[in-house]
Design a protein around this motif. Structure first.
Motif, PDB file in Angstrom:
ATOM      1  N   VAL A 132     -22.340  -7.096 -53.322  1.00  0.00           N
ATOM      2  CA  VAL A 132     -21.800  -7.599 -52.053  1.00  0.00           C
ATOM      3  C   VAL A 132     -22.661  -7.258 -50.847  1.00  0.00           C
ATOM      4  O   VAL A 132     -22.692  -8.020 -49.887  1.00  0.00           O
ATOM      5  N   VAL A 133     -23.359  -6.138 -50.914  1.00  0.00           N
ATOM      6  CA  VAL A 133     -24.189  -5.772 -49.765  1.00  0.00           C
ATOM      7  C   VAL A 133     -25.326  -6.782 -49.610  1.00  0.00           C
ATOM      8  O   VAL A 133     -25.583  -7.294 -48.514  1.00  0.00           O
ATOM      9  N   THR A 134     -25.969  -7.104 -50.727  1.00  0.00           N
ATOM     10  CA  THR A 134     -27.036  -8.099 -50.696  1.00  0.00           C
ATOM     11  C   THR A 134     -26.478  -9.474 -50.355  1.00  0.00           C
ATOM     12  O   THR A 134     -27.069 -10.242 -49.604  1.00  0.00           O
ATOM     13  N   GLN A 135     -25.315  -9.781 -50.899  1.00  0.00           N
ATOM     14  CA  GLN A 135     -24.672 -11.058 -50.583  1.00  0.00           C
ATOM     15  C   GLN A 135     -24.448 -11.194 -49.083  1.00  0.00           C
ATOM     16  O   GLN A 135     -24.735 -12.228 -48.486  1.00  0.00           O
ATOM     17  N   ARG A 136     -23.958 -10.119 -48.492  1.00  0.00           N
ATOM     18  CA  ARG A 136     -23.702 -10.135 -47.050  1.00  0.00           C
ATOM     19  C   ARG A 136     -24.989 -10.384 -46.288  1.00  0.00           C
ATOM     20  O   ARG A 136     -25.033 -11.189 -45.357  1.00  0.00           O
ATOM     21  N   GLU A 137     -26.062  -9.720 -46.679  1.00  0.00           N
ATOM     22  CA  GLU A 137     -27.340  -9.899 -45.988  1.00  0.00           C
ATOM     23  C   GLU A 137     -27.790 -11.354 -46.082  1.00  0.00           C
ATOM     24  O   GLU A 137     -28.198 -11.949 -45.079  1.00  0.00           O
ATOM     25  N   SER A 187     -25.541 -13.743 -44.010  1.00  0.00           N
ATOM     26  CA  SER A 187     -25.797 -13.734 -42.557  1.00  0.00           C
ATOM     27  C   SER A 187     -27.143 -14.362 -42.237  1.00  0.00           C
ATOM     28  O   SER A 187     -27.284 -15.010 -41.199  1.00  0.00           O
ATOM     29  N   LEU A 233     -20.904   0.543 -45.595  1.00  0.00           N
ATOM     30  CA  LEU A 233     -21.662  -0.697 -45.737  1.00  0.00           C
ATOM     31  C   LEU A 233     -20.989  -1.617 -46.753  1.00  0.00           C
ATOM     32  O   LEU A 233     -20.847  -2.821 -46.552  1.00  0.00           O
ATOM     33  N   LEU A 234     -20.549  -1.011 -47.850  1.00  0.00           N
ATOM     34  CA  LEU A 234     -19.888  -1.766 -48.910  1.00  0.00           C
ATOM     35  C   LEU A 234     -18.622  -2.437 -48.379  1.00  0.00           C
ATOM     36  O   LEU A 234     -18.397  -3.633 -48.564  1.00  0.00           O
ATOM     37  N   SER A 271     -19.310  -5.243 -46.079  1.00  0.00           N
ATOM     38  CA  SER A 271     -19.985  -6.389 -46.682  1.00  0.00           C
ATOM     39  C   SER A 271     -19.036  -7.326 -47.408  1.00  0.00           C
ATOM     40  O   SER A 271     -19.368  -8.466 -47.677  1.00  0.00           O
ATOM     41  N   LYS A 314     -18.927 -13.604 -37.948  1.00  0.00           N
ATOM     42  CA  LYS A 314     -19.863 -14.273 -38.829  1.00  0.00           C
ATOM     43  C   LYS A 314     -21.110 -13.441 -39.083  1.00  0.00           C
ATOM     44  O   LYS A 314     -21.831 -13.674 -40.020  1.00  0.00           O
ATOM     45  N   GLN A 315     -21.391 -12.502 -38.214  1.00  0.00           N
ATOM     46  CA  GLN A 315     -22.550 -11.658 -38.473  1.00  0.00           C
ATOM     47  C   GLN A 315     -22.131 -10.321 -39.081  1.00  0.00           C
ATOM     48  O   GLN A 315     -21.048  -9.838 -38.830  1.00  0.00           O
ATOM     49  N   SER A 316     -23.024  -9.766 -39.861  1.00  0.00           N
ATOM     50  CA  SER A 316     -22.742  -8.463 -40.423  1.00  0.00           C
ATOM     51  C   SER A 316     -22.952  -7.430 -39.330  1.00  0.00           C
ATOM     52  O   SER A 316     -23.755  -7.612 -38.429  1.00  0.00           O
ATOM     53  N   THR A 352     -26.696  -3.470 -40.702  1.00  0.00           N
ATOM     54  CA  THR A 352     -27.393  -3.958 -41.888  1.00  0.00           C
ATOM     55  C   THR A 352     -28.164  -2.830 -42.537  1.00  0.00           C
ATOM     56  O   THR A 352     -28.732  -1.975 -41.866  1.00  0.00           O
ATOM     57  N   ARG A 389     -32.149   3.229 -47.610  1.00  0.00           N
ATOM     58  CA  ARG A 389     -31.408   2.082 -47.089  1.00  0.00           C
ATOM     59  C   ARG A 389     -30.431   2.465 -45.988  1.00  0.00           C
ATOM     60  O   ARG A 389     -29.849   1.595 -45.355  1.00  0.00           O
TER      61      ARG A 389
END
Ligand SMILES: Nc1ncnc2c1ncn2[C@@H]1O[C@H](COP(=O)(O)OP(=O)(O)OP(=O)(O)O)[C@@H](O)[C@H]1O
Ligand SMILES: Nc1ncnc2c1ncn2[C@@H]1O[C@H](COP(=O)(O)OP(=O)(O)OP(=O)(O)O)[C@@H](O)[C@H]1O
Ligand code: SF4
Ligand SMILES: [Mg+2]
Ligand SMILES: [Mg+2]
Lengths: 356, 341
Positions: A199-204, A207, B261-262, B265, B274-276, B279, B298
């Protein structure tokens, strides 16, 4: 909604796809019609086997045997040099198709993780796509463009030297997206581009896609089974069940006030990340077997609101509420005397924006 | 043998479990032997009638952990206790242990024998565990009923391909239950299923846990499903448990930057931003930082101390733990500085 969105990029009417022939034929996409405006994002949701991939492979003529398009019309409204031209996808020759693929419409396939040739460096793939479009371009110019494209999706230039297996799943997916954008198409189709990622990569990636769309203005068809993701990303959502569109509505409205019992069931299938923990039920029964689909409404064996008519007659997709959304369900038929459950009625609209 | 269990009793306990594998070096010829710590110093407790959720991304070590608990993989370090008794990990797994601790796998299709009827796959484990022939049939029907596959006659003679994914996963769970285990380890039991039938299987697991007082471990990469079903949740990152708490605290008030973060996300229509927000640094998560915090390459809040020093497990009270320097006490930080001198 801006003015651009009123200019169509894609018109689809009565589109159907079968797998197999004659008595063995299975109808995977059934009489689908919709149109998509410039720089709009259309989300397609539905569980596994509902026909999402078949629909977009059919639209782009990428279907493999035994898939057969059995009816319909698909018009792509071209832009750029061929601005204003209405391109008939289903009657076009392979040659004509080649000229619009990548440059007018591009597709990131569901199996994108395997779509890259394992024996080729990423740079070579880019070069191929760019050269196919413009044979007179210089190698340096193409490389510069490739670097630019990678930067667009947050990857460093050195990735061009890498082989696919040297990239993580998320990086490979970014490469595929960058390639899809390479020739500045008007329409980009993404078939579950993030389902295999965490999900973290999905979110990146989501966006990034959102920002890219803002910047470049392409229209997008985004397929996923994750309705929540679509609500965030899409302008409009189309929900498919057993090869048919059962509901189509602006994203926020669909989420705030679904009209089709299947949409509601789908929404109740994802536990929320906030609020009290309450028991949820999902949808009873199992997805339909397309070899012997139930008569009447395909959803009726699983539908809590099913009544007599549903078992014998298939409900058509009809416009409701001033025509800005549509649903295929007898509950919303003007002649229906059934009591519409509150959760599916207009009153439920008050839930919009109630968020936690 | 039938002792009385009460909800909350500790059934299976892991202390400092680790597992190393010989790592492969990426680029061809000159293979440097690098050891990969797939699971690194994990301590968890499974209690009767409770679900412990293990949440983590792909490759974080969830399955290796489950397989160590099932004693299919031998730990490199650490201890395992079943009802307080230390298990001799170097010795072969006993049939009794296999009966008490059952593993249910992710892919219902891969784990079912395609040429065997449901009846066979339910009866076989019973026969292996020495259940008398006449009881076997009765027992098979019982477990089918407990996973809501009724009338049983409808299902007993079917082959796997005649069942839907959700039904097949129920058969798998039934098979796991047939020998009356005390511990059920469910490794991503719903991720291969259609979205509409996932909740049915989740609800089933929860009910089984409550009615049979099973101690259950629920492995998932979907933190929302963990929130739905679990009494306690642990988040794994790169082989370590980085945060753990009871109830929904891990999701509702995450402390560790990775958990934050998890949670941020996860697609969340209720937020509609709409934006995270924060990051993560876009790096390949397989490149672990072995010296310092595993997440430091990270981490949006990384500090100097994080890069060179493993953060300690910080006790935040009420069973809430985070492995992060941000939460560490002054004393814990000072200890590092002294060591560095
Ligand atoms: N090559 C094929 N031959 C026969 N049937 C097929 C073939 N490909 C797909 N189908 C069937 O067509 C239906 C629609 O499949 P499709 O792949 O379009 O679904 P989907 O909505 O994309 O599902 P998923 O979410 O799993 O990707 C399914 O019932 C599937 O079994
Ligand atoms: N038999 C093995 N030999 C070598 N490395 C292994 C072995 N089994 C697992 N690993 C490695 O251990 C790490 C953890 O793997 P594990 O399967 O536990 O991840 P996971 O959290 O279950 O991931 P997923 O969500 O993809 O199932 C991975 O880096 C994996 O490559
Ligand atoms: S210890 Fe440091 S690097 Fe690790 S998560 Fe906490 S703040 Fe980030
Ligand atoms: Mg698909
Ligand atoms: Mg796993």
């Amino acid at each position: 909604m801006n003015e651009d969105s009123l200019v169509p990029v894609l018109d689809v009417t009565n589109f159907s796809v079968d797998y197999g022939y004659g008595d063995d034929a299975v109808r995977a996409v059934s009489d689908v019609s919709f149109s998509l405006g410039r720089s709009q994002v259309l989300g397609v949701a539905g569980e596994s086997g509902s026909g999402k991939s078949t629909l977009v492979y059919g639209l782009t003529r990428l279907l493999r045997a035994p898939g057969v398009i059995t009816s319909g019309e698909v018009t792509l409204h071209l832009a750029g040099e061929r601005n204003g031209e209405a391109f008939n996808v289903l009657t076009a020759s392979e040659d004509e198709l080649r000229q619009v693929r990548w440059s007018q419409v591009s597709i990131v396939m569901q199996s994108a993780l395997n779509a890259l040739n394992p024996l080729r460096r990423v740079g070579k793939e880019f070069d191929e796509v760019l050269r196919r479009h413009d044979r007179t371009s210089s190698k340096t110019a193409r490389q510069e463009r490739a670097i630019e494209l990678l930067a667009l999706v947050g990857l460093a230039a050195d990735r061009l030297q890498r082989f696919p297996h040297e990239l993580s799943g998320g990086q490979r997916q970014r490469v595929m997206i960058a390639m899809a954008l390479a020739l500045r198409p008007e329409l980009v189709i993404m078939d579950e581009p993030t389902t295999a990622l965490d999900v973290v990569t999905q979110r990146e990636i989501v966006s990034e896609l959102y920002e890219l769309r803002q910047k470049l203005g392409f229209a997008m068809i985004f397929i996923t089974h994750d309705l929540s993701l679509l609500v965030e990303l899409a302008d409009e959502i189309m929900v498919m069940y057993a090869g048919e569109i059962v509901e189509r509505a602006p994203a926020v409205e669909l989420h705030g006030a679904p009209r089709h019992p299947y949409t509601l069931g789908l929404m109740n299938s994802f536990p929320p990340l906030q609020g009290d923990r309450v028991r949820m039920t999902g949808i009873p029964g199992s997805p339909p077997n397309l070899k012997s689909p139930p008569g009447g409404c395909a959803f009726h064996p699983r539908c809590p609101s099913a009544h007599d008519r549903c078992r014998t007659q298939a409900p058509p997709l009809v416009a409701i509420e001033d025509g800005h959304r549509s649903v295929a369900c007898w509950l919303h038929d003007s002649s229906s005397t059934e009591v519409v459950p509150v959760s599916l009625s207009r009153r439920a609209a008050s839930r919009i924006g109630q968020g936690a | 043998m039938m002792e009385q269990v009460t909800r909350g009793d500790i059934v299976l306990e892991a202390r400092g479990l680790s597992r190393e594998f010989a790592g492969r070096n990426e680029s061809g010829l000159f293979r440097k032997k690098r050891r990969v710590r797939a699971v690194d110093d994990v301590s968890i407790t499974l209690r009767a009638g409770e679900v412990l959720a293990i949440v983590g991304e792909s490759g974080s070590g969830k399955s290796v952990l489950a397989r160590m608990l099932a004693r299919i993989v031998v730990p490199t370090e650490g201890e395992l206790l079943l009802r307080g008794e230390l298990i001799a990990l170097r010795e072969r797994r006993t049939a009794a242990y296999a009966g008490e601790v059952q593993l249910v796998l992710q892919d219902p299709f891969a784990s079912a024998n395609p040429v065997r009827r449901v009846r066979h796959s339910l009866e076989r484990p019973l026969l292996i565990h020495g259940t008398p022939k006449e009881d076997v049939v009765v027992r098979a029907r019982e477990v089918l009923a407990s996973v809501a596959l009724t009338p049983q006659d409808e299902y007993l003679d079917r082959y796997p391909h005649e069942l839907s994914g959700g039904q097949l996963q129920r058969v798998n769970i039934a098979r796991g239950l047939s020998v009356n285990p005390k511990v059920l380890l469910a490794d991503e039991p719903i991720s291969m299923l259609d979205v509409s039938v996932r909740l049915g299987v989740l609800n089933l697991l929860r009910e089984l846990c409550d009615t049979r007082l099973l101690a259950m471990m629920y492995i998932t990469h979907d933190i929302a499903s963990a929130r739905y079903i679990a009494d306690e949740s642990a988040v794994m990152y790169a082989g370590q448990v980085v945060e753990r708490a009871r109830g929904t605290r891990v999701m509702d008030a995450p402390i560790h930057p990775y958990t934050q973060l998890l949670v941020d996300s996860v697609p969340n229509p209720e937020k509609l931003s709409k934006q995270s927000s924060p990051t993560a640094h876009n790096v390949d998560s397989t490149h672990f930082n072995y010296e310092g915090c595993r997440f430091s390459p990270r981490c949006p809040q990384v500090m100097d101390i994080c890069r060179g020093n493993q953060p300690p497990e910080v006790d935040l009270g009420d069973g809430h733990m985070a492995r992060c320097w941000l939460s560490a006490s002054d004393a814990q930080r000072t200890a590092v500085k002294i060591l560095a001198k």
